[in-house]
Design a protein around this motif. Structure first.
Motif, mmCIF file in Angstrom:
data_model
loop_
_atom_site.group_PDB
_atom_site.id
_atom_site.type_symbol
_atom_site.label_atom_id
_atom_site.label_comp_id
_atom_site.label_asym_id
_atom_site.label_seq_id
_atom_site.Cartn_x
_atom_site.Cartn_y
_atom_site.Cartn_z
ATOM 1 N N LYS A 102 88.778 120.794 38.232
ATOM 2 C CA LYS A 102 89.870 121.446 38.953
ATOM 3 C C LYS A 102 89.816 121.170 40.448
ATOM 4 O O LYS A 102 90.842 121.190 41.135
ATOM 5 C CB LYS A 102 89.819 122.955 38.720
ATOM 6 N N TYR A 103 88.606 120.933 40.961
ATOM 7 C CA TYR A 103 88.427 120.748 42.403
ATOM 8 C C TYR A 103 87.566 119.501 42.616
ATOM 9 O O TYR A 103 86.674 119.194 41.813
ATOM 10 C CB TYR A 103 87.735 121.954 43.028
ATOM 11 N N GLY A 104 87.811 118.822 43.703
ATOM 12 C CA GLY A 104 87.017 117.631 43.984
ATOM 13 C C GLY A 104 87.195 117.154 45.411
ATOM 14 O O GLY A 104 88.189 117.464 46.072
ATOM 15 N N SER A 105 86.207 116.403 45.871
ATOM 16 C CA SER A 105 86.277 115.760 47.190
ATOM 17 C C SER A 105 85.741 114.343 47.074
ATOM 18 O O SER A 105 84.850 114.055 46.248
ATOM 19 C CB SER A 105 85.450 116.527 48.229
ATOM 20 N N PHE A 106 86.293 113.473 47.887
ATOM 21 C CA PHE A 106 85.781 112.108 48.040
ATOM 22 C C PHE A 106 85.201 112.002 49.446
ATOM 23 O O PHE A 106 85.814 112.471 50.411
ATOM 24 C CB PHE A 106 86.904 111.093 47.869
ATOM 25 N N PHE A 107 84.025 111.387 49.571
ATOM 26 C CA PHE A 107 83.482 111.185 50.915
ATOM 27 C C PHE A 107 82.593 109.954 50.979
ATOM 28 O O PHE A 107 82.128 109.448 49.953
ATOM 29 C CB PHE A 107 82.750 112.423 51.441
ATOM 30 N N ILE A 108 82.437 109.462 52.177
ATOM 31 C CA ILE A 108 81.565 108.314 52.463
ATOM 32 C C ILE A 108 80.360 108.836 53.213
ATOM 33 O O ILE A 108 80.492 109.586 54.184
ATOM 34 C CB ILE A 108 82.299 107.257 53.307
ATOM 35 N N TRP A 148 70.281 107.443 60.834
ATOM 36 C CA TRP A 148 70.370 106.653 59.602
ATOM 37 C C TRP A 148 71.499 105.629 59.705
ATOM 38 O O TRP A 148 71.366 104.491 59.223
ATOM 39 C CB TRP A 148 70.593 107.562 58.403
ATOM 40 N N GLU A 149 72.611 106.021 60.321
ATOM 41 C CA GLU A 149 73.738 105.098 60.462
ATOM 42 C C GLU A 149 73.341 103.894 61.310
ATOM 43 O O GLU A 149 73.666 102.737 60.973
ATOM 44 C CB GLU A 149 74.925 105.820 61.091
ATOM 45 N N HIS A 150 72.649 104.157 62.417
ATOM 46 C CA HIS A 150 72.198 103.057 63.276
ATOM 47 C C HIS A 150 71.259 102.130 62.518
ATOM 48 O O HIS A 150 71.419 100.898 62.571
ATOM 49 C CB HIS A 150 71.502 103.614 64.522
ATOM 50 N N LYS A 154 71.672 102.489 53.140
ATOM 51 C CA LYS A 154 72.967 101.859 52.921
ATOM 52 C C LYS A 154 74.068 102.908 52.919
ATOM 53 O O LYS A 154 73.822 104.104 52.733
ATOM 54 C CB LYS A 154 72.982 101.095 51.600
ATOM 55 N N GLN A 155 75.294 102.426 53.127
ATOM 56 C CA GLN A 155 76.455 103.304 53.039
ATOM 57 C C GLN A 155 76.860 103.436 51.579
ATOM 58 O O GLN A 155 76.732 102.492 50.794
ATOM 59 C CB GLN A 155 77.606 102.756 53.866
ATOM 60 N N LEU A 156 77.357 104.618 51.234
ATOM 61 C CA LEU A 156 77.693 104.913 49.844
ATOM 62 C C LEU A 156 78.892 105.846 49.823
ATOM 63 O O LEU A 156 79.017 106.729 50.666
ATOM 64 C CB LEU A 156 76.497 105.593 49.164
ATOM 65 N N SER A 157 79.773 105.660 48.858
ATOM 66 C CA SER A 157 80.920 106.553 48.727
ATOM 67 C C SER A 157 80.981 107.098 47.311
ATOM 68 O O SER A 157 80.440 106.505 46.370
ATOM 69 C CB SER A 157 82.223 105.812 49.047
ATOM 70 N N GLY A 158 81.636 108.253 47.172
ATOM 71 C CA GLY A 158 81.738 108.830 45.844
ATOM 72 C C GLY A 158 82.420 110.175 45.835
ATOM 73 O O GLY A 158 83.088 110.568 46.810
#
Length: 337
Positions: A134-140, A76-78, A91-95
């Motif tokens: 209370k907990y969270g992560s950010f990722f692309i 998918w990245e390629h 597409k690339q997405l972050s959140g």
């Protein structure tokens, strides 16, 4: 291999991705897709399409499962980085993913070291959305919008010389008498075609809304998600085990709307474009294997590729590449008979 005849059954993201990879692997083969549902009629069309495999997603071994996921991500990245990426709906997405209860919900052992960024959310970021987070992560990560990907795949497959036939397949064995290899990508249909009672539906329901100001994805508790695509934003969701209901449920709709607008209040003003329902083809372990049957003295070779649950878009490329290897093995065995 101009004499090789392959039938791919199923026209969702698994079927078409497998067919495209087979075309790459066997350029001169005659490859035909047979299905009775296409595009918006498929479960894939209802999928949000974000690359985020569930931590319970399972192949035969941990090593193989991780290879499917890694191969899929790089595929998918390629595609995303080519000139056709946008047309193919990638597409690339972050959140962010948040939880008010459990730290393990915001972690993902499969992709934490695979995607460009996967880190803990800061205390300030935990305040981005209303709620006691209370907990969270950010990722692309990446997103594949099947409303764009499936038409692109159809065009790509036809231009490569593939054939598409609208037909309801009642028997893989009977069909296999006319082909060298049959590749079974029927998802939930495999429950009936293969008498495989390990395949069960997990019902999902989503909104598609027009909210161009939403650029970041958000996940919250209770299977709540907001995922911006190319044209619309997907709001979800629900996971109802062994439910066959394909009708819109007003109570699910109210719950999804309430949870998503509570997470991102600006969505209350979004225009509703559509609601969709899909039945995810869940199996405790994805079935990806060769099967040989003897039908009235004739050998029928079948490669099974189904049971991806809610992670078909995420893992379609990796399992498709594996399916191509199995087709090659099946054909090599056939040639030695």
């Amino acid at each position: 291999m101009p004499e090789l005849k392959i039938a791919v059954i199923g026209a969702g993201v698994i079927g078409f991705t497998t067919a495209l990879e087979l075309k790459n692997a066997f350029r001169n083969a005659n490859i035909e897709i047979l299905a009775d549902k296409f595009n918006t009629e498929t479960t894939s069309s209802a999928a949000a399409g974000v690359f985020r495999p569930g931590t319970s997603f399972c192949g035969p071994t941990e090593e193989i499962t991780r290879k499917w996921i890694e191969d899929s991500y790089y595929y998918w990245e390629h595609l995303c980085n080519t000139s056709e990426g946008a047309k193919a709906g990638v597409k690339q997405l972050s959140g962010y993913i948040f939880s008010s209860q459990y730290p393990h919900i915001v972690k993902n052992r499969y992709i934490e070291k695979l995607v460009p960024v996967y880190r803990a959310a800061t205390s300030e970021e935990l305040q981005l959305c209303p709620g006691n987070w209370k907990y969270g992560s950010f990722f692309i990560t990446l997103l594949t919008e099947c409303d764009l990907y499936l038409p692109w795949a159809i065009e790509k497959f036809i231009n490569a010389g593939g054939k598409i036939t609208g037909a309801k397949v009642e028997s893989l064995e009977t069909l296999g008498l006319n082909y060298d290899v049959v590749v079974n990508c029927t998802g939930l249909g495999a429950r009936y075609l293969c008498n495989d009672h390990k395949v069960v539906p997990i019902r999902g329901q989503v909104y598609k809304v027009r909210a161009p100001w939403i650029k970041t994805f958000f996940y919250g508790d209770y299977d709540t998600y907001i995922l911006p695509g190319f044209t619309n934003v997907t709001l979800g969701g629900c996971r109802q085990y062994e439910s066959y209901n394909l009708d819109m449920d007003e109570y699910d709709a109210r719950s999804i709307w309430h949870r998503c607008t509570s997470l991102v209040p600006s969505l209350a003003g979004a225009e509703i474009v559509a609601q969709r329902v899909g039945l995810r083809p869940h199996r405790s372990e994805v079935r990806l294997e060769n099967e040989v049957k003897n039908i009235n003295g004739r050998v029928v070779r079948i490669v099974h590729n189904y049971g991806h649950g809610g992670y078909g878009v995420t893992t379609a490329p990796g399992t498709s590449l594996h399916a191509c290897k199995l087709v090659r093995e099946a054909w090599s065995s056939n040639s030695k008979l």
